[in-house]
Design an enzyme around this catalytic site. Structure first.
Site, PDB file in Angstrom:
ATOM      1  N   ASN A  49      11.766  41.410   6.457  1.00 14.83           N
ATOM      2  CA  ASN A  49      11.832  39.959   6.623  1.00 14.83           C
ATOM      3  C   ASN A  49      12.985  39.436   5.785  1.00 14.83           C
ATOM      4  O   ASN A  49      12.824  39.034   4.640  1.00 14.83           O
ATOM      5  CB  ASN A  49      10.514  39.318   6.192  1.00 14.83           C
ATOM      6  N   ASN A  53      10.781  46.358  13.129  1.00 14.78           N
ATOM      7  CA  ASN A  53      10.080  46.480  11.851  1.00 14.78           C
ATOM      8  C   ASN A  53       9.700  45.081  11.379  1.00 14.78           C
ATOM      9  O   ASN A  53      10.459  44.405  10.692  1.00 14.78           O
ATOM     10  CB  ASN A  53      10.962  47.186  10.827  1.00 14.78           C
ATOM     11  N   ASP A  54       8.522  44.675  11.762  1.00 15.54           N
ATOM     12  CA  ASP A  54       7.988  43.349  11.418  1.00 15.54           C
ATOM     13  C   ASP A  54       8.064  43.031   9.941  1.00 15.54           C
ATOM     14  O   ASP A  54       7.951  41.884   9.525  1.00 15.54           O
ATOM     15  CB  ASP A  54       6.497  43.315  11.760  1.00 15.54           C
ATOM     16  N   CYS A  55       8.137  44.066   9.146  1.00 23.48           N
ATOM     17  CA  CYS A  55       8.033  43.887   7.698  1.00 23.48           C
ATOM     18  C   CYS A  55       9.386  43.800   7.017  1.00 23.48           C
ATOM     19  O   CYS A  55       9.464  43.720   5.794  1.00 23.48           O
ATOM     20  CB  CYS A  55       7.221  45.024   7.103  1.00 23.48           C
TER      21      CYS A  55
END
Lengths: 811, 811
Positions: free
Chosen positions: A486, A482-484
């Site tokens: 962070n 999940n790149d998002c």
């Protein structure tokens, strides 16, 4: 509401209205030359790299939507129309667009004139063919003026749309006979040009856009077409285009075909010119000679179709569910091939100018195409592994042309290394090619640092093993899948990249999702160790896997579901204790498919929680409740409006993980239900809501919190393609390659009476019949191979044997 | 052919046909909020930075050309039209667009309805006002439906046109009353939003583009306008727009005015929200309250006009040549102010997404606006000098928001340092403010390295003095003023930047042009040294200048003209010995204006060669003969097709250098002839050839080798503005600030009978009358100041004296 239908016999989707909710596209090309083509003939072409070598100009997010493409204007008396409806938008008497495997055919009629336009990129040639056939079906002769049109891009697509103070002065063309040569910058450092030609004498041409269109006019009403006469303009700067004019009289019943070719040519530095200022056209003429006649074109098209038929014959099923059958046999695999060709570069949502090849993306995509093109999968693995760092971490992206890691994005996505194990393991299971593990592969593209691929896997595993947080779970780094999410970003600056900034490197934030990967792919890595004779390493690995398993149960379980992560302050994410974001989909799917909590009964609990809290009629949402506000400690996931993208959208990529997880615990009904919700063929009937193509997956469907719940976005280039195919082919249909052979272990809905499948595996053909007389969901009661009953569900691979006839009875 | 006329009394250019050869634009705004507006209402708005904070979306190089802007659709019965003609393009009964100083007025009629749209950015407010007045001139009541339209940009203009997989999901708006708030990304890290409102109750609105336009429709035919009814759509992702609907019945003779405001608001982090998810609208309402009534708008417009009148009163002339008068008094100075505001960021050729502030550009631009806004020029100088490196070299560009040097481009343009001397010297001559030299100014933005500005100048000079090549001429580095003369580049890679790559750093390539600069600005620097009491430094400097002078005569003279440069192998460039590129314009202009070769008679020779070899009726070309082929050792200059850009185009920026050079040797006829050739007002009559705006300069006019000889490109943002103004005001009209006061030294055509001028200089007003009874071209025969005859041509500045009445007789 539908805008077309599946023609399963021809493996085509037939669009019957040009005004689909969004442009519905197809991809032409499978080697180096590619085109995007929409159902109204929009799109563009490029050679190898959509940013650096773009042949034709396209305008994303334009109004009217989807403008520019290869357009053919037919002037029949006062009526001007196009076979694809756009751009003139003249109402047609009939219209269809057939998107097939690597080709598209437009058939339209207007005033008793029929036009059929066939577009494809032939094998082994760097060009797009557009064959246009006009037939007069009236009982009177017709005088037709035909005008072609493409707009050239000045090669670098980014520069092309920004650097006008230069670009408006550099456009150059040559015209010879019926061929228009686009040679901008050829005079200086380029060794390539484009040609746009037609196989007949022409009555005129235009190469200057403004001359063709006229002042303040759009492609919807070119002045030249209106006046019925080309101006023979020669572009000098501004915007070079290619347009031919052909005037023809068709007698009643008569038809004529024209072959237009848009080609890309590279020329040796020493042979660039045939005279001062005149480009060497010999290679272009050689290419054009191959497509001079209708017969040549037919042959090339047949070869292309044969190519696809052969390719997709590797995995076919016959079921009682047409939607399932067509997705498995055709569209899902086709999309997997497109993700192989395109990665995430060029779609109608990806502008072709940005992202390189993703490390993680490419490894996962490979799971979907390794059975189709194992040799190219092997190459891809070597390319990917070559960008790995010596400590086992990885560049998050690499450049497709140089194949080098992308320093701008850098490293720090801590799931990346484990995906390499996933890809390699899948490749070896498919092929039995353990030799790949001995291939010498560089680190960071430095040949002096090369090591056997097996050593790369060891470092992948060890990177995760040695980068654990306070709870014994893997550190997340910049983000995981999940790149998002962070967790070390803490960005306050508008527009700052969430994925590359790191304002507070906590060294604490942990991912339960990576823990799941570690267990799953750690076991696969241990198996590879065993099978290559390194029992000691296998035991070390399995001990680490066991420890992680325990850590997940101890610190990654929230009572009813798996936690998602711990943030930079070791606070829980994805817990009932949170205000928003109480439950995330990813750890539920991946921990269970890794086997975590199955024997403890937690898997079932987790999947029940998914159903209760994340399910919608359009798919399973990523999280709930949606984040109402921006959370500095969470990053991009909380930046989206509720229901979109990672903030509680239905992010299709992870839905098959949950479906696979359901097969792990044997719930075939639920697994299939989840499968169907996001599967495009099953939402064809609600295309007015779903909006994207009903033959391919989209990245995202708006979640329940969104005003446009059920609307899909970002079709084609998504890891969803690979994972849904893994899910349906290996876990639902259940034909799964393993090291020792093919496993057949279906997990299907109880009302499915069985199915037949043909699988080509390591050059042998498996004819498989599955029977389900008792309405089971899972469990092989009986396995018969070539008349011989066997125990278990694995068909042992026998070297040299070319055919297996298999019958399975569930129960 | 003309497409309008100058209205000198109102300082407006009046465009009388919407279909100008290219969009003819104006700039609104002079502080922080800016808009570009074309003669058909196209363009866009931004706050401070055209890349990062763009309010509205624009599509460069689109077809139809110039699409998107602030559009007002008038539906009067079945007729739909726009005051600016675009985008519906309904033929109007009358049309005019008046581009004034900071405002534009569109007046159109159709079917006895008159629309007047006045657009401007008021002083001290971050918004664009659009006042629309509709008047029914028929004798029947009219039911009118009015629809407004703008399309919001998602702030970062680059991201906006590339990152669709994100952008299509993030658009958000709020609607309250008649105000539409664009708040995309406000939920996360942005502290700003846009508002688009009208000062009346509305009958409907749309904020979702597709709802407003309808599927597959362009701005030329929105479905909502066609149907006469807004859908009250609320954008959720995709493309947010702002559209109001106002229905009104106008009685015969009745008129109504509406004030639309597009504003930008920044909100304190602590006060972002007025309720959960609801943005704080108080600051927007405060802004809107200032423009609620017609009277408020009139007052704001008057203030703006007063602002410009005052500003431009600093230098005015009365001559017998209207074209000369209007260019000097209005348009050339106006363009100089625009280059101050925009640098090279946002025009119809510069996409607003790329280049930062140029070191060289900014120093030269300053020459054109220092007399108008000396305080801001002072700030600009400090900003520029702050980016200088300690060794005297300079970043080639700096970022306008951070004011820091741009590492991507870096340094190595060896003319840059000397331009700093030019700018500072011009500033001190204008203001007498020697104090600026004592200002402490950092190097590379590092305050710990701050030194007085004078020390910066010393290092500028010394950088050049100590970086000489084999012939004692300055090393060129990456390039000099001619960015495209890349003598150490040797680029073979397509698309590689000629300006940043350096594949063969010869340490040899030299520039005769920089030698000219060195002589010119070395002398100015020496003068500054003297006047600040550093006689020793002055003498050292002058010795170095003399040496350079000799080096130019010895190694920089080709027999009939000055050489251009020596390449990396010390071969001549711009010599009769060359096949192409035998003569370049730059050294002829700059060496002579530096005084080189004047007493030796070489100056006259050089300028005669310019006339003979480079002159055309549309201006003086950069070089001849044009380069036919790409030369690895020359770089970009040889990359352009012959006649375009630096490859033998008429690159307007350097034409005034030659004109100034002609004044140095006293040839007023020729100086003025050169001036007129590129001066827009003089080519108004051939607008169909020249094509760009006839009221501002363009960067380039196609040279004699080009098929489109005479066609201009890249209007507005060019150093041409500053240099032509320096030329005409200081050398032709000849009123030139010097350290001791104002010099009056005209060099005019012999048939000019004289002129009057008013110059505000250091807070004093100079009323100057120049008489030319004997048809002289140059030479002050008599100077009378306040009735007293004086010798020479300088009017000594007397502190405290507020008015000077000056009469000059030439002869």
């Amino acid at each position: 509401m539908k805008f077309g239908y599946f023609d399963d016999a021809r493996q085509e989707y037939v669009i019957t209205s040009p005004t689909t909710p969004l442009p519905w596209i197809n991809y032409l090309g499978c080697e180096n030359f590619f085109s995007l083509i929409s159902n109204t003939c929009g799109g563009y072409s490029f050679y190898k790299d959509a940013k650096l070598l773009r042949l034709t100009r396209y305008r994303y997010n334009n109004i009217p939507t989807d403008t520019n493409g290869r357009y053919y204007y037919i002037k029949d008396g006062d009526t001007i129309w196009n076979p694809g409806w756009q751009p003139v938008q003249t109402e047609l008497d009939s219209y269809s667009c057939r998107h097939g495997l690597g080709y598209s055919v437009f058939t339209s009629t207007k005033n008793e004139l029929t036009a059929e336009l066939t577009a494809f990129v032939p094998l082994n040639n760097n060009c797009e063919i557009n064959r246009l056939t006009l037939k007069n079906t009236s009982n009177q002769a017709k005088d037709i003026s035909l005008f072609s049109y493409i707009e050239f891009c000045l090669w670098n697509a980014v520069d092309d749309m920004t650097n006008f103070q230069r670009n408006f002065s550099i456009g150059e063309v040559e015209i010879e006979g019926s061929a228009i040569y686009h040679k901008t910058e050829y005079r200086e450092r380029r060794n390539h040009y484009a040609v746009y030609a037609v196989n007949t004498a022409i009555d005129g041409y235009d190469t200057d856009r403004d001359s063709f269109l006229g002042a303040y006019r759009g492609v919807n009403r070119p002045i030249v077409v209106e006046q019925g006469k080309s101006t023979n303009s020669k572009a000098s700067g501004w915007a070079p285009i290619g347009s031919h004019n052909i005037n023809v009289t068709l007698q009643p019943g008569e038809e004529m075909s024209y072959v237009f070719v848009l080609g890309y040519l590279e020329i040796d530095e020493d042979n660039k010119w045939e005279a001062p200022g005149v480009i060497n056209k010999a290679p272009a003429k050689e290419m054009l000679a191959k497509f001079e006649t209708n017969e040549q074109v037919e042959t090339a098209l047949d070869e292309l179709k044969e190519h696809w038929t052969t390719l997709l014959s590797k995995y076919t099923v016959e079921t009682n569910d047409d939607k399932l059958t067509r997705m498995v046999n055709t569209w899902n695999q086709y999309q997997c091939m497109v993700t192989f060709n395109m990665s995430r570069s060029a779609s109608y949502y990806e502008s072709g100018t940005g992202r390189g090849m993703g490390f993680r993306d490419s490894c996962q995509d490979l799971l979907g195409f390794v059975h189709l093109i194992p040799d190219r999968a092997r190459e891809r693995i070597i390319d990917i592994a070559s960008t790995q760092f010596e400590d086992g971490s990885a560049y998050h992206q690499y450049q497709p042309l140089t194949k080098k890691g992308n320093m701008d994005i850098g490293s720090g996505f801590n799931d990346d290394p484990l995906w390499l194990i996933a890809g390699v393991s899948a490749y070896i299971k498919e092929t039995g090619d353990f030799g790949i593990l001995e291939e010498s592969v560089p680190f960071d593209n430095d040949e002096s640092k090369a090591q056997p691929l097996m050593e790369h896997l060891r470092r992948s595993f060890n990177f995760t093993r040695t980068n654990l947080g306070p709870h014994g779970l893997p550190l997340i780094g910049r983000a995981d899948w999940n790149d998002c999410l962070n967790l070390n970003c803490f960005s306050k600056t508008p527009g700052e990249s969430f994925q590359t900034c790191s304002n507070f490197e906590s060294g604490k934030a942990e991912s339960v999702f990576i823990a799941g990967m570690f267990v799953r792919y750690g076991k696969e890595y241990a198996e590879l160790c065993k099978r290559t004779g390194n029992q000691a390493e296998a035991e070390l690995v399995l001990a680490a896997v066991d420890k992680m398993y325990d850590a997940v149960l101890e610190n990654g379980w929230d009572g009813e579901w798996f936690l998602r992560a711990y943030d930079a302050f070791s606070e829980k994410i994805g817990s009932k204790e949170c205000e928003d974001g109480q439950i995330f989909i990813e750890p539920q799917g991946f921990c269970v498919l890794a086997g975590i909590g199955v024997k403890e009964g937690l898997a079932e609990k987790a999947l029940n929680s998914v159903k209760e809290r994340l399910d919608t009629k359009y798919g399973v949402m990523l999280l709930q409740p949606a984040y109402k506000d921006y959370h500095l400690n969470l990053g991009e996931v909380s930046s989206y409006p509720p229901g979109y993208k990672e903030n509680a959208g239905i992010f299709c990529h992870n839905n098959p993980w949950v479906s696979i997880a359901e097969t792990v615990i044997g719930r075939g009904d639920r697994a299939f239900e989840i499968y169907k919700k996001t599967c495009p063929a099953y939402v064809e009937d609600i295309s007015e809501i779903h909006r994207t193509e009903p033959y391919v997956y989209s990245q995202m469907v708006a979640g329940a919190d969104a005003p446009r719940h059920g609307e899909a976005k970002n079709s084609w280039l998504t890891g969803t393609a690979a994972w849904t195919f893994v899910n349906v082919s290996q876990y639902i249909i259940g034909i799964r390659p393993e090291f020792d052979g093919l496993v057949v272990d279906p997990c299907i809905p109880s009302d499915m009476p069985g199915f037949k499948a043909t699988r080509i595996f390591r050059d042998a053909t498996y004819n498989i019949t599955v029977e389900n007389p008792n309405g089971a969901q899972k469990g092989v009661a009986k396995l018969v191979v070539d008349g011989q009953e066997m125990s278990g569900n694995i068909i042992p691979f026998v070297d040299g044997k070319k055919e297996y006839n298999v019958t399975i009875t569930l129960g």
